[in-house]
Design an enzyme around this catalytic site. Structure first.
Site, PDB file in Angstrom:
ATOM      1  N   HIS A   1       0.811  -1.229   0.000  1.00  0.00           N
ATOM      2  CA  HIS A   1       0.000   0.000   0.000  1.00  0.00           C
ATOM      3  C   HIS A   1       0.846   1.280   0.000  1.00  0.00           C
ATOM      4  O   HIS A   1       0.314   2.361  -0.249  1.00  0.00           O
ATOM      5  CB  HIS A   1      -0.915   0.040   1.224  1.00  0.00           C
ATOM      6  CG  HIS A   1      -1.910  -1.082   1.283  1.00  0.00           C
ATOM      7  ND1 HIS A   1      -2.769  -1.365   0.245  1.00  0.00           N
ATOM      8  CD2 HIS A   1      -2.172  -2.004   2.255  1.00  0.00           C
ATOM      9  CE1 HIS A   1      -3.526  -2.405   0.582  1.00  0.00           C
ATOM     10  NE2 HIS A   1      -3.184  -2.816   1.795  1.00  0.00           N
TER      11      HIS A   1
ATOM     12  N   ASP B   1      -2.951 -10.758  -1.619  1.00  0.00           N
ATOM     13  CA  ASP B   1      -3.490 -10.184  -0.380  1.00  0.00           C
ATOM     14  C   ASP B   1      -4.986  -9.857  -0.565  1.00  0.00           C
ATOM     15  O   ASP B   1      -5.420  -9.551  -1.671  1.00  0.00           O
ATOM     16  CB  ASP B   1      -2.699  -8.895  -0.090  1.00  0.00           C
ATOM     17  CG  ASP B   1      -2.879  -8.353   1.304  1.00  0.00           C
ATOM     18  OD1 ASP B   1      -1.946  -8.511   2.112  1.00  0.00           O
ATOM     19  OD2 ASP B   1      -3.939  -7.749   1.582  1.00  0.00           O
TER      20      ASP B   1
ATOM     21  N   HIS C   1      -6.489  -7.290   0.346  1.00  0.00           N
ATOM     22  CA  HIS C   1      -6.660  -5.871   0.021  1.00  0.00           C
ATOM     23  C   HIS C   1      -6.001  -5.561  -1.328  1.00  0.00           C
ATOM     24  O   HIS C   1      -4.952  -6.123  -1.650  1.00  0.00           O
ATOM     25  CB  HIS C   1      -6.024  -5.003   1.120  1.00  0.00           C
ATOM     26  CG  HIS C   1      -6.600  -5.279   2.484  1.00  0.00           C
ATOM     27  ND1 HIS C   1      -5.991  -6.122   3.382  1.00  0.00           N
ATOM     28  CD2 HIS C   1      -7.743  -4.840   3.061  1.00  0.00           C
ATOM     29  CE1 HIS C   1      -6.749  -6.191   4.487  1.00  0.00           C
ATOM     30  NE2 HIS C   1      -7.806  -5.426   4.315  1.00  0.00           N
TER      31      HIS C   1
ATOM     32  N   ASP D   1      -4.349 -12.649   4.513  1.00  0.00           N
ATOM     33  CA  ASP D   1      -5.597 -12.150   5.091  1.00  0.00           C
ATOM     34  C   ASP D   1      -6.874 -12.520   4.328  1.00  0.00           C
ATOM     35  O   ASP D   1      -7.973 -12.220   4.816  1.00  0.00           O
ATOM     36  CB  ASP D   1      -5.513 -10.625   5.363  1.00  0.00           C
ATOM     37  CG  ASP D   1      -4.853  -9.838   4.247  1.00  0.00           C
ATOM     38  OD1 ASP D   1      -4.638 -10.410   3.168  1.00  0.00           O
ATOM     39  OD2 ASP D   1      -4.554  -8.642   4.453  1.00  0.00           O
TER      40      ASP D   1
HETATM   41 ZN   LIG Z   1      -4.109  -7.021   3.393  1.00  0.00          ZN
END
Ligand SMILES: [Zn+2]
Length: 382
Positions: free
Chosen positions: A135, A171, A173, A260
Site C-alpha cells: 500500500h 493479499d 486488500h 488475510d
Molecule cells: Zn491485506
C-alpha cells in the site's frame, strides 16, 4: 545449481505499534519457529540483507518522505510530528513508533536483495517474509506500509535490463501502491486478487482499472465477492494468470502472499482456507518456471492471525520457493509452545479441515460474472 534464499526476519530491526495494532511486531517469530521445528531451512539459505539506502529508497519514494521518516527516527520534534499526516503518518493505521525508518528500510532491503540474488543467478528463487508492503505510495505511508519494497525490487529489475516484470498480489486488500506506481509503465504487469472495493478498504481495484496511457492494459484487477471460497478463487486465479502470462511473457515474477483472505482473518471477509495459500505458492512457482526461467521473488504481506495462519501460510510459500515437500501435520512441540498465545483453536495440520461458509454460492455466481467481464474487456484476455 544455486539454492533458494530466505530473508532472516528475526535478525532485522522491527518496531512496536502497540498490543492493539493488528500489525503485530512478533508476527515473524512463530513462522521461523515452525520452519525450524520442521528443519525446512538450511543454514546457508537464511541470509541477512543490508537495509535499503536512501538512494535506493528514492528510486520509488520522494526525498521528502524518506527524509521525514529518517528524521522521525533520529529527532522526533513536536514540529515534525505535527507534519506527520502530510506523509500518511500519525494516523490510526500508521501510528508513529521509534525505529520505523530503520525497520522499514531493512524490510525493503530484503526484497531488493532477493531480486538481485535471483537476477544474478545466485538464488533459484527467494522469499522475504518481511516484505510485501503493497500500500505504500511514493510520498506517503498507507495501510501499515511505509516503504514499498515490491516497487523497489521491480524498479531494480527494470534498471538491470529486464524488459517485462509480472507482479501478483494475493493479499485480500487491493495492491494499490504497486499498481499506482507502475500504472503508466507497459513493462510491468500488476495483477491483484482482492475482496471487492464495494466492501473493502482501500476501495479501489475494479475490473475497469487497467492502467493509464502507455500502461493501458498492464494492470489487471480481480475483485472477489465477500464470502468467496477456495474453488471459485482458485479457478479464476489459474484461468486469468495463465492466459495473461501467455500474452505478456514476463521475464521475472514478484509475488505478494498476504494471508488475510483466510476465513478467520479479522480485517476482511473472504473465506479461503490455507489450501488456497498453498495453491497460490505452487501456481507462482509454476508460472515462474514456465515463463521466467524460474526467476521468482516472493514476499509476505498482510495477515492478522500471527499464530493461527501466518506460520502455516508462509511455510507453504517457502516450501514452494525452495521446491520442498510441505509436511502434513504440525510439529506437536511447536503447537505446545504457541497454543496458549493463539486466539482460538490452533490447527494441528497445515491444511485446514474443510468447512462450509454461508453465502459462498452467491459469491461464486458474482465471481463468474466478474471473470466474464475481465475476459470481455481486458486486452490480455480478449
Ligand atoms: Zn491485506
Amino acid at each position: 545449481m544455486p539454492g533458494p534464499l530466505l530473508v532472516d526476519a528475526l535478525a532485522l530491526p522491527r518496531y512496536d505499534l502497540g498490543v492493539d495494532h493488528p500489525f503485530a511486531n512478533f508476527r515473524q517469530e512463530p513462522l521461523f519457529d515452525l520452519l525450524a521445528s520442521h528443519r525446512l531451512v538450511g543454514a546457508t539459505e537464511r541470509f541477512v540483507p543490508p537495509p535499503a539506502t536512501v538512494a535506493e529508497l528514492t528510486t520509488v519514494h520522494t526525498a521528502d518522505f524518506v527524509e521525514f521518516l529518517q528524521a522521525l527516527d533520529t529527532r522526533p520534534t513536536r514540529e515534525l510530528i505535527r507534519h506527520a499526516p502530510l506523509f500518511g503518518m500519525g494516523t490510526a493505521d500508521n501510528p508513529i513508533a521509534p525505529g520505523q525508518h530503520a525497520a522499514a528500510a531493512a524490510a525493503a532491503g530484503g526484497t531488493l536483495a532477493c531480486m538481485r540474488a535471483v537476477l544474478r543467478g545466485e538464488a533459484s528463487a527467494a522469499f522475504n517474509p518481511t516484505g510485501g508492503l503493497h500500500h505504500a505510495m511514493p510520498g506517503s505511508a498507507s495501510g501499515f506500509c511505509l516503504y514499498n519494497d515490491l516497487a523497489l525490487a521491480i524498479v531494480e529489475a527494470l534498471a538491470q535490463g529486464i524488459e517485462r516484470v509480472a507482479y501478483i498480489d494475493f493479499d485480500v486488500h487491493h495492491g494499490d501502491g504497486v499498481e499506482w506506481i507502475f500504472r503508466e509503465d507497459p513493462r510491468v504487469l500488476t495483477v491483484s486478487l482482492h475482496e471487492t472495493p464495494d466492501r473493502r478498504w482501500p476501495f479501489t481495484g475494479r475490473v475497469g482499472d487497467m492502467g493509464r496511457g502507455r500502461g493501458e492494459g498492464s494492470a489487471l484487477n480481480l475483485p472477489f465477492a465477500s464470502r468467496t471460497t477456495d474453488e471459485s478463487w482458485q479457478t479464476i486465479a489459474r484461468t486469468v494468470l495463465e492466459a495473461a502470462f501467455e500474452k505478456f511473457r514476463p521475464q521475472v515474477l514478484v509475488t505478494q502472499h498476504g494471508c488475510d483472505p483466510h476465513f478467520s482473518d479479522p480485517l476482511a471477509d473472504l473465506c479461503l482456507t490455507t489450501a488456497s495459500f498453498d495453491f497460490a505458492a505452487q501456481l507462482s512457482r509454476e508460472l515462474a518456471a514456465n515463463h521466467c526461467e524460474g526467476r521468482w521473488v516472493a514476499t509476505g504481506g498482510g495477515g492478522y492471525q500471527p499464530i493461527r495462519v501466518i506460520p502455516r501460510a508462509w511455510t507453504m510459500t517457502w516450501c514452494a520457493v525452495a521446491d520442498r515437500a510441505l509436511p502434513s501435520t504440525i510439529d506437536p512441540q511447536w503447537h505446545a509452545r504457541w497454543s496458549d498465545r493463539a486466539a482460538g483453536d490452533l490447527a494441528t495440520t497445515f491444511l485446514d479441515a474443510e468447512q462450509e461458509f454461508a453465502g459462498s454460492e452467491a459469491a461464486a455466481i458474482a465471481n463468474a460474472a466478474m471473470l466474464e467481464e475481465v475476459r470481455r474487456t481486458h486486452p490480455l484476455l480478449r
